[in-house]
Write a protein that holds these residues in place. Sequence first.
Motif: not given
Length: 354
Positions: A91-117
């Motif tokens: 969570d301490e890592i900025n969301l924009e940083e976590r999603l950088r380079g991630i294909d937003l057409n791939d929901p599984e990749k996005i899901w992996e980058k979300l925190s547990a909360s």
Amino acid sequence: MSRVCAFCRSGEGAYTCPRCNLDYCALKCYQSSQHSDCSEDFYKKCVKAELVGDNLSEDARQRMQQILARMNKEDEDEEDEELIDSDDDEDEINLEERLRGIDLNDPEKIWEKLSASEKREFNELLEKGDVSSILPEYTPWWKHKIQTPRIQELDAPVDESFKEKCPRIWEDIPEFKQLFPGKPSDSIKHGVLNLLYSYAYAVRLMYGDYSESCLEFVSIVEALSGESGSLAGVNFDLADTAVEAAASAVNVNSHLAVSLEFSRSVKKDVHEIVKGPSTNHQQYFILASLSDLRQLYLQAVIEAKKPAGDAKQPLTRFTEKPPEVQLKKVKAHLKKIEFYLAWAKQYYGVYAEL
């Protein structure tokens, strides 16, 4: 013998879950704990499809970023934090940083980058059916209006900036007398209002992102308007009755239900569409709405004619497969929309007292 709801055992099982084939009577039973294996998985897939569906446009990408950013901010703003898993340190890592380079057409990749909360909050919203709280506010095109000054010079330029936001009006709207030589029935003006409510509801429900989902859009309009179901062929005597009939149709189409507040906002939308962008262009929004609807019905006819499996309709909030429409009915209703367009072009003045 009527079917009984498999969950409350008292209501009529008017609907059938496509996953488990059990009958249910209403949205409450569909979302009940006994049915959670189906409903939760269904909502999760539906919302994921809506947020990051096929052929993601640039606008949709930006909305996705806004949605995830809002979820992240709400996590940070919580005053009473519960014990969370160790991987929540991300969570301490900025969301924009976590999603950088991630294909937003791939929901599984996005899901992996979300925190547990964030994942937990997302799942809780799905269970409650309350995803709207994390969606950025949507402004439909008919909200874009212009102020007409009470006093203006005769040669002053006319402000038509609102047209940039509107669907294009059909250029070849026929003269009404070519379609119907006699005096039009008073019930036509109420039928138009019924259709406008169904159109505005579908626009809001699909978040304005429906240009590539004509079959789904048309199926929603068909479900809510007086063109199908028990109201097929009914002539409405009052404006309120016509609008309320479309609003009440949601009760028998529980998958389209949102909230009472949502329904009320759509009723206001109908009034705004009828009143138009300004006193100088009052009929413009009605013609734009019906023209947009006509174009979607034309596209739906083309898609419906394609062999099974050839129709390319992106899966969104309510569909795991392209919705089925009855080609014969869609063609007939397309003709009625064109009839309404011709009528509205000539007889818009009947709404002056609305």
